[in-house]
Design a protein around this motif. Structure first.
Motif, PDB file in Angstrom:
ATOM      1  N   LEU A 281      -3.612   2.967   0.535  1.00 31.77           N
ATOM      2  CA  LEU A 281      -4.159   2.639  -0.564  1.00 31.77           C
ATOM      3  C   LEU A 281      -3.768   1.408  -1.260  1.00 31.77           C
ATOM      4  O   LEU A 281      -2.647   1.405  -1.292  1.00 31.77           O
ATOM      5  CB  LEU A 281      -4.324   3.845  -1.542  1.00 31.77           C
ATOM      6  CG  LEU A 281      -5.153   3.262  -3.195  1.00 31.77           C
ATOM      7  CD1 LEU A 281      -6.404   3.164  -2.791  1.00 31.77           C
ATOM      8  CD2 LEU A 281      -4.579   4.363  -4.237  1.00 31.77           C
ATOM      9  N   HIS A 282      -4.419   0.570  -1.459  1.00 33.60           N
ATOM     10  CA  HIS A 282      -3.935  -0.781  -2.063  1.00 33.60           C
ATOM     11  C   HIS A 282      -4.257  -0.374  -3.587  1.00 33.60           C
ATOM     12  O   HIS A 282      -5.428  -0.270  -3.808  1.00 33.60           O
ATOM     13  CB  HIS A 282      -4.581  -1.897  -1.507  1.00 33.60           C
ATOM     14  CG  HIS A 282      -4.443  -3.398  -2.454  1.00 33.60           C
ATOM     15  ND1 HIS A 282      -5.244  -4.408  -2.192  1.00 33.60           N
ATOM     16  CD2 HIS A 282      -3.726  -3.409  -3.277  1.00 33.60           C
ATOM     17  CE1 HIS A 282      -4.763  -5.167  -3.103  1.00 33.60           C
ATOM     18  NE2 HIS A 282      -3.747  -4.569  -3.648  1.00 33.60           N
TER      19      HIS A 282
ATOM     20  N   GLU B 274       0.471  -4.078   4.035  1.00 32.82           N
ATOM     21  CA  GLU B 274      -1.197  -4.157   4.488  1.00 32.82           C
ATOM     22  C   GLU B 274      -1.438  -4.173   6.117  1.00 32.82           C
ATOM     23  O   GLU B 274      -0.578  -4.861   6.651  1.00 32.82           O
ATOM     24  CB  GLU B 274      -2.119  -4.852   3.879  1.00 32.82           C
ATOM     25  CG  GLU B 274      -3.406  -4.110   3.324  1.00 32.82           C
ATOM     26  CD  GLU B 274      -3.779  -4.541   1.758  1.00 32.82           C
ATOM     27  OE1 GLU B 274      -4.907  -4.142   1.624  1.00 32.82           O
ATOM     28  OE2 GLU B 274      -2.952  -5.176   1.293  1.00 32.82           O
TER      29      GLU B 274
ATOM     30  N   GLN C  19      -9.443   3.928  -0.029  1.00 32.66           N
ATOM     31  CA  GLN C  19      -9.643   2.950  -0.795  1.00 32.66           C
ATOM     32  C   GLN C  19     -10.811   2.683  -1.915  1.00 32.66           C
ATOM     33  O   GLN C  19     -10.629   2.744  -2.926  1.00 32.66           O
ATOM     34  CB  GLN C  19      -9.758   1.605   0.157  1.00 32.66           C
ATOM     35  CG  GLN C  19      -9.538   0.493  -0.773  1.00 32.66           C
ATOM     36  CD  GLN C  19      -8.180   0.096  -1.286  1.00 32.66           C
ATOM     37  OE1 GLN C  19      -6.969   0.416  -0.803  1.00 32.66           O
ATOM     38  NE2 GLN C  19      -7.996   0.002  -2.705  1.00 32.66           N
TER      39      GLN C  19
ATOM     40  N   THR D  93       0.762  -1.254   0.057  1.00 31.36           N
ATOM     41  CA  THR D  93      -0.038  -0.081  -0.026  1.00 31.36           C
ATOM     42  C   THR D  93       0.781   1.328  -0.106  1.00 31.36           C
ATOM     43  O   THR D  93       2.113   1.275   0.365  1.00 31.36           O
ATOM     44  CB  THR D  93      -0.949   0.345   1.265  1.00 31.36           C
ATOM     45  OG1 THR D  93      -0.125   0.156   2.357  1.00 31.36           O
ATOM     46  CG2 THR D  93      -1.927  -1.263   1.350  1.00 31.36           C
TER      47      THR D  93
ATOM     48  N   CYS E  86     -10.775   5.402  -4.701  1.00 39.61           N
ATOM     49  CA  CYS E  86     -10.239   4.769  -5.933  1.00 39.61           C
ATOM     50  C   CYS E  86     -10.862   3.729  -6.505  1.00 39.61           C
ATOM     51  O   CYS E  86     -11.347   3.658  -7.690  1.00 39.61           O
ATOM     52  CB  CYS E  86      -8.797   4.212  -5.537  1.00 39.61           C
ATOM     53  SG  CYS E  86      -7.957   3.206  -6.681  1.00 39.61           S
ATOM     54  N   ASP E  87     -11.544   2.762  -5.675  1.00 40.43           N
ATOM     55  CA  ASP E  87     -12.267   1.507  -6.427  1.00 40.43           C
ATOM     56  C   ASP E  87     -13.574   1.997  -6.795  1.00 40.43           C
ATOM     57  O   ASP E  87     -14.063   1.566  -7.844  1.00 40.43           O
ATOM     58  CB  ASP E  87     -12.645   0.552  -5.210  1.00 40.43           C
ATOM     59  CG  ASP E  87     -11.176  -0.126  -4.726  1.00 40.43           C
ATOM     60  OD1 ASP E  87     -10.185   0.249  -5.240  1.00 40.43           O
ATOM     61  OD2 ASP E  87     -11.148  -0.767  -3.478  1.00 40.43           O
TER      62      ASP E  87
END
Ligand SMILES: Cc1ncc(C[n+]2csc(CCOP(=O)(O)OP(=O)(O)O)c2C)c(N)n1
Ligand code: SF4
Ligand SMILES: [Mg+2]
Lengths: 353, 475
Positions: free
Chosen positions: A179-180, B287, A144, A3, A147-148
């Motif tokens: 953020l992934h 994560e 997240q 991330t 973005c998604d």
């Protein structure tokens, strides 16, 4: 999985880049400006198209132009700018052009201030411009999801040839969280069956929202309503947290839903049976799902929103006023606090006891 | 009148099926209207230049709203006055398209004046055909920006009076002040000899587009016999004698030969290119992992802008990420910062975070007096306040520890007054109130200064000096 710490507004552009967005048109406004900044710093480096438009009206019409060519295209703004875009959004809906608009809500009316609010709900969810149209509306509640949901917005816009609004607020735009990054990048395909690209293949196509004939325009309007019904069937999304046995159900979207999530945990620890219903699509609003809860449990609903009961109206409509609906809100740029929600929970619980 | 001198171009449909109705070869325009002639001239130029397939015609709102009935090319119908913006979007998206914006005086010079000016000023690749008939034709003859002084319209029934309605707008002259346009000309289609000249100008504007050279503007003095209540002769005379006097015909600019074509880059949609843009390979944290036992830390950091308040918060957030905690950072933004102070909230948690905004903090770091005064009252019982020792201090709530840290001094001694924020981080690291191990503070400093690696050793030194000070001075 890796991330990076990313600002909500930047996450919108990251989503857009991986979603194959080809053109960005925008005009500065706090608290949405970092979307514009991020686009200006990234789009040109990838050969994608960026224009700082002269106004929000111009920006939304640039969206209209690029969307007419079948490209994935977006703009973003906040309150006053969203108001200026409404004519253009109505045209986008009327011409059935896929397009993505991000609204980082600030406090109104008028110039108001730049603090977070959710007061654009009615404007964005009910239509906002003239005519019988709907935007598809997605309500993220984290970086997240900024973005998604932007990625999802492009997918839905193309699928239904409809404007899609990602409705967030100043907190979601300004905050930073890990953020992934997306696992895939989309190469968009232009649909030559309707797009106008300045090519031989698309020469016969026309992008327009005019129907001079009343009956034809009526037919078209009914077709639009059918499309919205299909969208309701297929795309309604919501989340529930501890609603199974709840006697109090909080209903909240966006940043308010996160505060409510914390409230549910605190309330449960205090022994109150509280749950959270979070609409993720605001149009379509998860009516059936909410009604299902109202039908199954003897519960009180509490609409928690940073607006004057705009969402609460949809809660009441969804459950057909079959249960009491209370309101917890803040306006003017103030966030709802955990304490405020807890106070209401205790009040409702004591009344019921 | 003059229409006979123009044949039927291939770029104009033989039959206007989009129009429907009983007379599929008749236009919807009134007899004697200038729009039909201008359409034909444009169609003819499209033929001659071989650009029909590449052309995208933008129909405005005005009597030419149905231009798409006639042009056998890609067509867009758009909102009133916004054609240049739509054209911009189209042109940027489809570099090879020949974008044609066709607009009346109400559309272009009234409601759409801003879009007109700005598209011209950006030198967008489009040909704009400006049909000046001195009146709002479609809506029934109201005054236009180009209505002549003394000319009667529905909304200036006694004639345009400049004391109330200003003067006619001269669009060519206005645009001629801009650098970007490649071609600007004013022509008329009042009679055959004028049409010949108009044909050339229209063709030139489209040549500019064929070669991707930029913005071209042609103003066409035209007729609206219906609204100006003129017969054929009167409308010709009106254009030749009255309009031409106000709007002299001339070429303002033709830079076709000098102008360089502008072709834009291809879009790159590859994942690798985007990943690279964000340096995903060498700049990422693991994560977060849920951990019910980790006590949530609510941190408020405040001070003057320029004291590194926001970046200090980010470094702390990075430390949280490094420790695989859920982390959020939320700044004061906009005018809130104008008064010179700014603040941010950092939340570090073992589970997903509710509100990222900290109202009641476990740790307050105040780098200036106003911040200390503003936020000291919001520190929770058992919490801690770190403030710079140069601040005279305020009353703090009961059960709150307050520590004056000589942050500026320590930073100065170590070589940079600016690094007072790093001192505070070092003290926080030593105190352990955030629940984060020391190691991640050092890593976070390295992350923060990754783009300025020279600053890393100094900041690490300051971090350690601050920790040492804390060990020696805080019980
Ligand atoms: C936002 C908006 N405002 C007003 C109108 C009404 N309207 C339609 S055409 C027009 C003026 C057209 O005049 P002009 O551009 O000169 O075109 P002409 O008909 O003379 O060719 C107006 C005001 C509209 N369609 N949209
Ligand atoms: S109203 Fe005027 S501009 Fe419109 S079609 Fe008739 S003559 Fe032409
Ligand atoms: Mg006119």
């Amino acid at each position: 999985m890796a991330t990076q710490l990313i600002k909500g507004n930047s996450a919108v552009i990251i989503g857009a880049l991986y979603a194959g967005c080809d053109c960005y048109f925008g005009y500065p406004i706090t608290p949405a400006s970092e979307i514009l900044h991020e686009a200006s710093q990234t789009f040109p480096k990838l050969g994608r198209k960026f224009v700082q438009a002269e106004s929000e009206e111009a920006a939304i019409n640039m969206v209209y132009g690029a969307a007419s060519a079948g490209h994935r295209v977006m703009t973003a703004s906040s309150g006053p700018g969203m108001s200026l875009k409404q004519e253009g959004i109505s045209y986008l809906a009327g011409a059935e052009l896929p397009s993505v608009i991000v609204d980082i809500m600030r406090a109104g009316p008028g110039l108001g201030n730049i603090g977070p609010e959710q007061g654009d709900y009615a404007q964005v969810v009910k239509g906002g411009g003239h005519g019988n149209y709907h935007n598809i509306v997605l309500a993220p509640n984290s970086v997240q999801e900024m973005c998604d949901h932007t990625i999802k917005a492009f997918e839905l816009a193309s699928k239904y040839r409809n404007p899609v609004v990602v409705l967030a607020d100043g907190v979601l735009g300004q905050m930073i969280e890990p953020l992934h990054f997306p696992d895939e990048a989309i190469t968009p395909v232009i649909d030559e069956s309707w797009a106008v690209c300045g090519t031989k293949e698309t020469k016969e196509n026309l992008v327009s929202s005019i129907f001079l004939d009343f009956d034809k325009l009526e037919d078209f309007n009914y077709q639009l309503q059918e499309k919205y019904e299909t969208i309701k069937e297929n795309e309604t999304v919501h989340e529930e947290y501890m609603t199974e046995d709840a006697s109090i159900v909080l209903v909240a979207y966006g940043i308010s839903s996160r505060i409510c999530h914390s409230a549910v945990e605190v309330a449960r620890r205090e022994g109150f049976k509280v749950g959270l219903f979070r609409p993720i699509t605001l149009f379509p609003f998860p009516e059936k799902e909410l009604k299902g809860i109202a039908d199954s449990y003897d519960c009180t609903f509490i609409a928690v929103e940073m607006s004057n009961g705009q969402m609460m109206e949809d809660v009441k409509l969804a459950i057909e006023c079959s249960r009491p609906v209370e309101l917890v809100n803040r306006l003017g740029g103030n966030l709802i606090t955990l304490d405020q929600v807890m106070e209401k929970i205790r009040e409702v619980a004591s009344r019921e006891a | 009148m003059a229409e006979k001198i123009i044949g039927k171009p291939a770029a104009i449909y033989d039959e206007f099926s989009r129009k429907g109705g009983a007379a599929p070869t008749a236009t919807h325009y009134c007899p004697g209207c200038g729009h039909g002639i201008i359409h034909k001239l444009i169609g003819e130029a499209m033929d001659d230049l071989g650009i029909q397939d590449r052309s995208v015609m933008i129909s405005p709102v005005g009597c030419a709203v149905f231009a798409y009935y006639y042009f056998d090319c890609g067509n867009l119908q758009v909102a009133h006055g916004r054609a240049p913006a739509v054209g911009t979007g189209m042109s940027r998206a489809q570099d090879n398209a020949v974008v044609i914006s066709y607009q009346g005086d109400g559309d272009l010079a009234s409601i759409g004046l801003n879009e007109t000016m700005q598209a011209a000023n950006r030198g967008e690749k489009m040909a704009v055909f400006f049909v000046n008939n001195t009146v709002f034709g479609m809506t029934g003859g109201q005054m236009a920006p180009t209505t002549l002084i003394g000319e009667k319209t529905v909304t200036c029934p006694d004639g345009r009076d400049p004391r109330f309605a200003g003067y006619p707008l001269h669009m060519c002259e206005i645009l001629d002040n801009l650098k970007a346009p490649v071609f600007i000309e004013r022509v008329s289609i009042s009679d055959i000899s004028h049409i010949r000249k108009a044909r050339k100008a229209i063709r030139r504007a489209l040549e500019v587009q064929r070669d991707g050279k930029g913005y071209a503007f042609v103003e066409v003095l035209s007729t609206c016999p219906t609204n100006l209540k003129q017969n054929a002769q009167q409308s010709t005379d009106f254009v030749n004698n009255m309009m031409e006097k106000e709007f002299p015909l001339q070429n303002f600019r033709d830079r076709f030969d000098e102008a360089e074509p502008l072709w834009r880059d291809e879009s790159d949609f590859s994942k690798s290119a985007i990943d690279k843009l964000y340096s995903l390979e060498d700049n990422a944290s693991p994560e977060a992992v849920p951990d019910k036992d980790f006590r949530i830390a609510l941190v408020k950091i405040a001070g003057f802008g320029g004291q590194g308040v926001l970046s200090m918060g980010l470094t702390l957030a990075r430390a949280g990420c490094r420790d695989q905690r859920y982390t959020s950072w939320y700044p004061s933004y906009g005018p809130e910062q104008r008064g010179g102070t700014s603040n941010c909230s950092v939340v570090i948690s073992g589970e997903s975070i509710g509100s990222p905004v900290v109202y009641e903090s476990d740790v307050l770091i105040a780098l200036n007096q106003p911040s200390l005064e503003k936020f000291a009252g919001d520190v929770k019982k058992g919490g801690v306040i770190l403030y710079d020792a140069t601040i005279s201090g305020v009353e703090v709530p009961k059960n709150v520890r307050s520590i004056a840290v000589p942050a500026m001094q320590i930073a100065k001694d170590a070589g940079s007054v600016k690094a007072a924020n790093t001192v505070m981080l070092g003290v926080m690291m030593e105190l352990g109130d955030t629940g984060l191990p020391e190691k991640v503070f050092r890593e976070a400093i390295e992350d923060t200064f990754a783009s300025k690696p020279k600053l890393i050793p100094m900041n690490l030194t300051i971090l350690e000096a601050a920790a040492k000070w804390a060990r020696e001075n805080i019980k």
